[in-house]
Design an enzyme around this catalytic site. Structure first.
Site: not given
Ligand code: HSE
Length: 365
Positions: A11, A37, A102, A135, A162, A165, A188, A236, A239, A262, A269, A345
């Site tokens: 990934g 997997t 976490r 992150c 942010q 990614s 233009p 977010e 956290k 975002r 970020h 990030q």
């Molecule tokens: N949650 C973060 C984000 C990325 O959406 O930018 C992962 O830590």
């Protein structure tokens, strides 16, 4: 050598991790086993793997043979496999990029340039679960860990910018698709107001590529990341306070809050911080504390030239440097400090703390 089971290595975060491990020659120090997997039995990566083929990431008996498991596979995998593995009696170390474990009481959040003492204490006391933090939190602490460690921070607000990614690889591509649609409207020969009108029309059109973000990001922003939690915050934002205090193992909780947004960067970020110090500390001392935070901080003087050159996703992307600038006292009062910071990030925000935790375990456990 210790047997390390690696999961989720293909990934986006996993690939960044593999590159860093190769660059730092970590594979010379471990017996690496690659799990999958879905592609058990296929060829494992040459030169790195101690087994010729990929092992089954859902096979508890294979996983049990590992001394350390390092996973970037994601939260669903952790939620399914971790409890089974632990209840089978497996006593190895679990290093994880996902957020699932976490806030578990006996897990440790790893960001060694900031909390090596916490990590060492956890290893010495027999703790086994070491989890990479969010992150945004990691990047904030990499930038101003020196201020936190001085014991002088009363509270912080973090207004974030942010990158795509953080939402995933598909979102990065969608951002580019959105940019392309808008870029093609530049003309233009038309007046700027005509061009602007066609841009707004395109962004509002139901065919504008926004399946993943759910809204236009190019030419706009999205002040919502993740799911709602209590008191009007997003997860977010929640956290920020929980993870900061857990990383630092604070005795008295330091409030951290802000709005997570975002915006259209690819993988860096950025954050605008307001820091309330407990005392009126001279700005030269504040700068010194920031500079001394860790070797990756790149202190950027508070002028336009340096800011445009260094305090930007363009400079920081793909590097381990953490530019920190716009440092000044605010009009709000002598204890209020303004800081702006940027960081990759996928590196300090995801892969690097895990890679370094693996090293700590290899060298000390
Ligand atoms: N949650 C973060 C984000 C990325 O959406 O930018 C992962 O830590």
């Amino acid at each position: 050598m210790k047997k390390i089971g690696i999961i989720g290595w293909r990934g986006m975060v996993g690939s960044v991790l593999m590159d860093r491990m190769e660059y730092e020659k970590d594979f010379d120090l471990i017996d690496a086993y690659f799990f999958s997997t879905s592609q058990k039995g296929e060829k494992a990566p040459k030169h790195k793997s101690s087994s010729e083929v990929l092992l089954d990431a859902n096979d508890i008996t294979e996983l049990e043979k590992m001394d350390i498991i390092l996973t970037c596979q994601g939260g669903d995998y952790t939620n399914e496999i971790y409890p089974k593995l632990r209840s089978s009696g497996w006593d190895g170390y679990w290093i994880d990029a996902a957020s699932s474990l976490r806030m578990k009481e006996d897990s440790t959040l790893v960001l060694d340039p900031v909390n090596l003492d916490v990590i060492k204490k956890a290893v010495a006391s027999g703790k086994k679960d070491f989890i990479g933090p969010n992150c945004t939190v990691s990047l904030m602490l990499m930038a101003i860990g020196g201020l936190f460690n001085s014991g002088q921070v009363e509270w912080v607000t973090s207004m974030t910018y942010q990158a795509a990614s953080g939402a995933g690889a598909k979102n990065m591509l969608e951002l580019l698709d959105q940019m392309k649609v808008l870029g093609d409207l530049s003309d233009p020969a038309k007046s700027i107001l005509e061009v602007d009108k066609s841009v707004a029309t395109a962004m509002r059109d139901s065919n504008f590529p926004s399946k993943n973000f759910g809204a236009a990001l190019a030419g706009a922003l999205i002040p919502w990341i993740d799911v709602p939690v209590e008191a009007g915050q997003t997860k977010e934002e929640w956290k920020g306070v929980c993870e900061t205090n857990k990383i630092l193992e604070t005795e008295n909780m330091i409030p951290v809050d802000g709005t997570c947004v975002r915006m259209g960067a690819m993988r860096c970020h950025s954050q605008g911080l307001t820091i309330k110090m407990k005392n009126d500390i001279p700005i030269s001392d504040i700068e010194a504390l920031i500079k001394e935070s860790n070797p990756w901080v790149k202190f950027v003087e508070n002028n336009k030239e340096e800011t445009l050159k260094y305090l930007s996703p363009t400079y920081a992307t793909g590097t381990l440097e953490i530019p920190v600038g716009r440092v000044r006292k605010m009009n709000l009062g002598p204890e209020y400090i303004n800081v702006f910071t940027v960081g990759d990030q996928l590196l300090w925000g995801a892969a690097e703390p895990l890679r370094r935790m693996l090293r700590i375990l290899i060298e000390t456990a």
